[in-house]
Write a protein that holds these residues in place. Structure first.
Motif, PDB file in Angstrom:
ATOM      1  N   GLY A   1       0.685  -1.227  -0.023  1.00  0.00           N
ATOM      2  CA  GLY A   1       0.097   0.077  -0.011  1.00  0.00           C
ATOM      3  C   GLY A   1       0.776   1.333   0.055  1.00  0.00           C
ATOM      4  O   GLY A   1       0.431   2.483  -0.132  1.00  0.00           O
ATOM      5  N   ILE A   2       2.150   1.213   0.080  1.00  0.00           N
ATOM      6  CA  ILE A   2       3.217   2.342   0.151  1.00  0.00           C
ATOM      7  C   ILE A   2       3.879   2.198  -0.744  1.00  0.00           C
ATOM      8  O   ILE A   2       5.006   1.425  -0.849  1.00  0.00           O
ATOM      9  N   PRO A   3       3.822   3.097  -1.981  1.00  0.00           N
ATOM     10  CA  PRO A   3       4.880   3.043  -3.032  1.00  0.00           C
ATOM     11  C   PRO A   3       6.056   3.625  -2.284  1.00  0.00           C
ATOM     12  O   PRO A   3       6.337   4.481  -1.416  1.00  0.00           O
ATOM     13  N   PHE A   4       7.323   2.878  -2.991  1.00  0.00           N
ATOM     14  CA  PHE A   4       8.533   3.436  -2.189  1.00  0.00           C
ATOM     15  C   PHE A   4       9.588   3.515  -3.324  1.00  0.00           C
ATOM     16  O   PHE A   4       9.390   3.292  -4.555  1.00  0.00           O
ATOM     17  N   ILE A   5      10.575   4.265  -2.924  1.00  0.00           N
ATOM     18  CA  ILE A   5      11.529   4.675  -3.949  1.00  0.00           C
ATOM     19  C   ILE A   5      12.794   3.639  -4.206  1.00  0.00           C
ATOM     20  O   ILE A   5      13.217   2.975  -3.122  1.00  0.00           O
ATOM     21  N   ASP A   6      13.071   3.083  -5.201  1.00  0.00           N
ATOM     22  CA  ASP A   6      13.979   2.136  -5.603  1.00  0.00           C
ATOM     23  C   ASP A   6      15.313   2.616  -5.078  1.00  0.00           C
ATOM     24  O   ASP A   6      15.444   3.811  -5.146  1.00  0.00           O
ATOM     25  N   THR A   7      16.047   1.658  -5.152  1.00  0.00           N
ATOM     26  CA  THR A   7      17.585   2.054  -4.644  1.00  0.00           C
ATOM     27  C   THR A   7      18.380   2.905  -5.736  1.00  0.00           C
ATOM     28  O   THR A   7      19.320   3.798  -5.184  1.00  0.00           O
ATOM     29  N   ASP A   8      17.967   2.927  -7.098  1.00  0.00           N
ATOM     30  CA  ASP A   8      18.557   3.622  -7.863  1.00  0.00           C
ATOM     31  C   ASP A   8      17.762   4.918  -8.116  1.00  0.00           C
ATOM     32  O   ASP A   8      17.600   5.642  -9.202  1.00  0.00           O
ATOM     33  N   ALA A   9      16.830   5.292  -7.209  1.00  0.00           N
ATOM     34  CA  ALA A   9      15.771   6.259  -7.606  1.00  0.00           C
ATOM     35  C   ALA A   9      16.025   7.781  -7.553  1.00  0.00           C
ATOM     36  O   ALA A   9      15.834   8.425  -8.699  1.00  0.00           O
ATOM     37  N   LEU A  10      16.584   8.299  -6.565  1.00  0.00           N
ATOM     38  CA  LEU A  10      16.867   9.626  -6.207  1.00  0.00           C
ATOM     39  C   LEU A  10      18.231   9.980  -5.726  1.00  0.00           C
ATOM     40  O   LEU A  10      18.641   9.548  -4.814  1.00  0.00           O
ATOM     41  N   ARG A  11      19.063  10.489  -6.638  1.00  0.00           N
ATOM     42  CA  ARG A  11      20.481  11.120  -6.369  1.00  0.00           C
ATOM     43  C   ARG A  11      20.525  12.314  -6.111  1.00  0.00           C
ATOM     44  O   ARG A  11      19.930  13.154  -6.942  1.00  0.00           O
ATOM     45  N   PHE A  12      21.294  12.874  -5.116  1.00  0.00           N
ATOM     46  CA  PHE A  12      21.230  14.028  -4.682  1.00  0.00           C
ATOM     47  C   PHE A  12      22.717  14.668  -4.878  1.00  0.00           C
ATOM     48  O   PHE A  12      23.768  13.874  -4.457  1.00  0.00           O
ATOM     49  N   ALA A  13      22.976  15.672  -5.307  1.00  0.00           N
ATOM     50  CA  ALA A  13      24.187  16.349  -5.092  1.00  0.00           C
ATOM     51  C   ALA A  13      24.252  17.216  -3.967  1.00  0.00           C
ATOM     52  O   ALA A  13      23.233  17.571  -3.225  1.00  0.00           O
ATOM     53  N   SER A  14      25.554  17.092  -3.246  1.00  0.00           N
ATOM     54  CA  SER A  14      25.522  18.108  -1.754  1.00  0.00           C
ATOM     55  C   SER A  14      27.078  18.562  -1.875  1.00  0.00           C
ATOM     56  O   SER A  14      27.742  18.536  -2.577  1.00  0.00           O
ATOM     57  N   SER A  15      26.927  19.860  -0.977  1.00  0.00           N
ATOM     58  CA  SER A  15      28.064  20.549  -0.976  1.00  0.00           C
ATOM     59  C   SER A  15      29.306  20.021  -0.452  1.00  0.00           C
ATOM     60  O   SER A  15      30.279  20.320  -0.407  1.00  0.00           O
ATOM     61  N   ASP A  16      28.931  18.944   0.064  1.00  0.00           N
ATOM     62  CA  ASP A  16      30.478  18.328   0.979  1.00  0.00           C
ATOM     63  C   ASP A  16      30.495  16.746   0.683  1.00  0.00           C
ATOM     64  O   ASP A  16      31.517  16.122   1.168  1.00  0.00           O
ATOM     65  N   THR A  17      29.918  16.548  -0.370  1.00  0.00           N
ATOM     66  CA  THR A  17      30.103  14.800  -0.875  1.00  0.00           C
ATOM     67  C   THR A  17      29.534  14.908  -2.347  1.00  0.00           C
ATOM     68  O   THR A  17      28.759  15.815  -2.848  1.00  0.00           O
ATOM     69  N   ALA A  18      30.234  13.975  -3.204  1.00  0.00           N
ATOM     70  CA  ALA A  18      29.847  14.039  -4.454  1.00  0.00           C
ATOM     71  C   ALA A  18      28.363  13.736  -4.823  1.00  0.00           C
ATOM     72  O   ALA A  18      27.773  14.550  -5.591  1.00  0.00           O
ATOM     73  N   SER A  19      27.838  12.825  -4.192  1.00  0.00           N
ATOM     74  CA  SER A  19      26.295  12.436  -4.319  1.00  0.00           C
ATOM     75  C   SER A  19      26.230  11.466  -3.435  1.00  0.00           C
ATOM     76  O   SER A  19      26.768  10.630  -2.866  1.00  0.00           O
ATOM     77  N   TYR A  20      24.662  11.240  -3.121  1.00  0.00           N
ATOM     78  CA  TYR A  20      24.122  10.366  -2.496  1.00  0.00           C
ATOM     79  C   TYR A  20      22.811   9.790  -2.729  1.00  0.00           C
ATOM     80  O   TYR A  20      22.059  10.767  -3.568  1.00  0.00           O
ATOM     81  N   LEU A  21      22.420   8.669  -2.291  1.00  0.00           N
ATOM     82  CA  LEU A  21      20.908   8.163  -2.945  1.00  0.00           C
ATOM     83  C   LEU A  21      20.293   8.249  -1.591  1.00  0.00           C
ATOM     84  O   LEU A  21      20.678   8.116  -0.539  1.00  0.00           O
ATOM     85  N   VAL A  22      18.909   8.479  -1.824  1.00  0.00           N
ATOM     86  CA  VAL A  22      17.938   8.348  -0.740  1.00  0.00           C
ATOM     87  C   VAL A  22      16.782   7.216  -1.317  1.00  0.00           C
ATOM     88  O   VAL A  22      16.559   7.423  -2.373  1.00  0.00           O
ATOM     89  N   HIS A  23      16.724   6.254  -0.516  1.00  0.00           N
ATOM     90  CA  HIS A  23      15.862   5.139  -1.034  1.00  0.00           C
ATOM     91  C   HIS A  23      15.202   4.452   0.179  1.00  0.00           C
ATOM     92  O   HIS A  23      15.742   4.770   1.365  1.00  0.00           O
ATOM     93  N   CYS A  24      14.166   3.605  -0.227  1.00  0.00           N
ATOM     94  CA  CYS A  24      13.626   2.803   0.829  1.00  0.00           C
ATOM     95  C   CYS A  24      14.583   1.559   1.569  1.00  0.00           C
ATOM     96  O   CYS A  24      15.474   0.904   0.464  1.00  0.00           O
ATOM     97  N   ALA A  25      14.492   1.621   2.629  1.00  0.00           N
ATOM     98  CA  ALA A  25      15.518   0.584   3.350  1.00  0.00           C
ATOM     99  C   ALA A  25      15.045  -0.690   2.891  1.00  0.00           C
ATOM    100  O   ALA A  25      13.973  -1.295   3.091  1.00  0.00           O
ATOM    101  N   ASP A  26      16.010  -1.710   2.756  1.00  0.00           N
ATOM    102  CA  ASP A  26      16.061  -3.134   2.384  1.00  0.00           C
ATOM    103  C   ASP A  26      16.490  -3.814   3.762  1.00  0.00           C
ATOM    104  O   ASP A  26      17.633  -3.656   4.003  1.00  0.00           O
ATOM    105  N   PRO A  27      15.624  -4.612   4.524  1.00  0.00           N
ATOM    106  CA  PRO A  27      15.970  -4.956   5.802  1.00  0.00           C
ATOM    107  C   PRO A  27      17.261  -5.740   5.624  1.00  0.00           C
ATOM    108  O   PRO A  27      18.073  -6.047   6.565  1.00  0.00           O
ATOM    109  N   HIS A  28      17.431  -6.633   4.534  1.00  0.00           N
ATOM    110  CA  HIS A  28      18.217  -7.581   4.237  1.00  0.00           C
ATOM    111  C   HIS A  28      19.710  -7.132   3.924  1.00  0.00           C
ATOM    112  O   HIS A  28      20.694  -7.407   4.377  1.00  0.00           O
ATOM    113  N   SER A  29      19.787  -5.896   3.197  1.00  0.00           N
ATOM    114  CA  SER A  29      20.972  -5.126   2.936  1.00  0.00           C
ATOM    115  C   SER A  29      21.248  -3.884   3.987  1.00  0.00           C
ATOM    116  O   SER A  29      22.515  -3.625   3.997  1.00  0.00           O
TER     117      SER A  29
END
Length: 255
Positions: free
Chosen positions: A28-56
């Motif tokens: 019932g809750i659509p989630f963001i896949d692991t390659d879904a949304l990448r952000f640029a940051s002022s102090d790191t090249a980039s990072y992902l925000v995605h739904c947590a996978d309990p296994h990984s």
């Protein structure tokens, strides 16, 4: 100058929605896949925000929460409490194998919210007014990253799921009294429940905060995507309305 923005590349940056059993779904809750949304940051090249996978991600999320809670002198409790619940979604911010941010959203329903243990009467008051509540828990961000940028990304994606997909009206959160000022000043929360001992964090003191999401609507329209360090508000580190609408369209495509 804008400091928080999705990185455009040859690959479509927008989220993909999956609900198959092979993809650790949240029913019932659509989630963001692991390659879904990448952000640029002022102090790191980039990072992902995605739904947590309990296994990984489960162990890394647990360690992050325990480390950040311990730094504040608090006990984290059961870090796996939400992972299999269909009314919860946990987001993580990561770069490679480094998980440095996480937050969990819990929707109100028949099982109630964790805050009902201490603040059932306060929450009953809002429910009588037909409020659609959600609860934010297990928020932790490592300070070696730009905390405001990471918090802005995590909170905005929580907002998209709760407000725009599920029609929510108010957010509640239990926090240590010494941290309440940050949520009031930077996000517009108000205190609706006085100090009590919270058993989930080894009986540390807690207060209950409330946020009407109409305030979030207004602040995103005013400040979202600006990344202005002169704005003493976390909403400056949220996405713009245009980026938000693109994400929402991708999450709800086919639903």
């Amino acid at each position: 100058m804008k400091t928080l923005q999705p990185v455009r590349s040859a690959r479509d940056w927008r989220p993909e929605v999956h609900n198959s059993a092979s993809s650790h779904p949240q029913p019932g809750i659509p989630f963001i896949d692991t390659d879904a949304l990448r952000f640029a940051s002022s102090d790191t090249a980039s990072y992902l925000v995605h739904c947590a996978d309990p296994h990984s991600h489960g162990h890394a999320v647990q360690l992050l929460i325990e480390r950040r809670y311990a730094w504040r002198g608090l006990h984290a409790g059961d870090a796996h409490h939400h992972q299999s619940r269909p009314d919860c979604i946990t987001l993580v911010a990561s770069s490679g194998k480094d998980v440095f941010g996480t937050v969990t959203l819990r929707l109100d329903g028949p099982a109630g919210l964790l805050a009902d243990t201490l603040y059932g009467e306060e929450l009953a008051y809002y429910r009588q007014g037909n409020a659609r509540l959600c609860e934010i828990t297990r928020l932790a961000v490592d300070t070696h990253h730009n905390t405001k940028e990471v918090l802005g990304a995590l909170f905005h994606l929580i907002y998209i799921h709760f407000r725009l997909i599920h029609g929510g009206t108010a957010v509640i959160i239990e926090v240590h009294p010494r941290h309440a000022g940050f949520y009031k000043r930077m996000l517009g929360f108000t205190e609706i429940g006085g100090e009590k001992a919270c058993p989930r964090v080894n009986n540390a003191p807690a207060v209950l905060l409330h946020l009407d999401v109409r305030h979030v609507d207004e602040q995103i329209a005013l400040l979202g995507g600006t990344g202005s360090c002169r704005a003493r508000s976390l909403y400056a580190y949220f996405l713009s309305r245009e980026e938000q609408d693109d994400i929402l369209a991708s999450l709800t495509a086919g639903h």
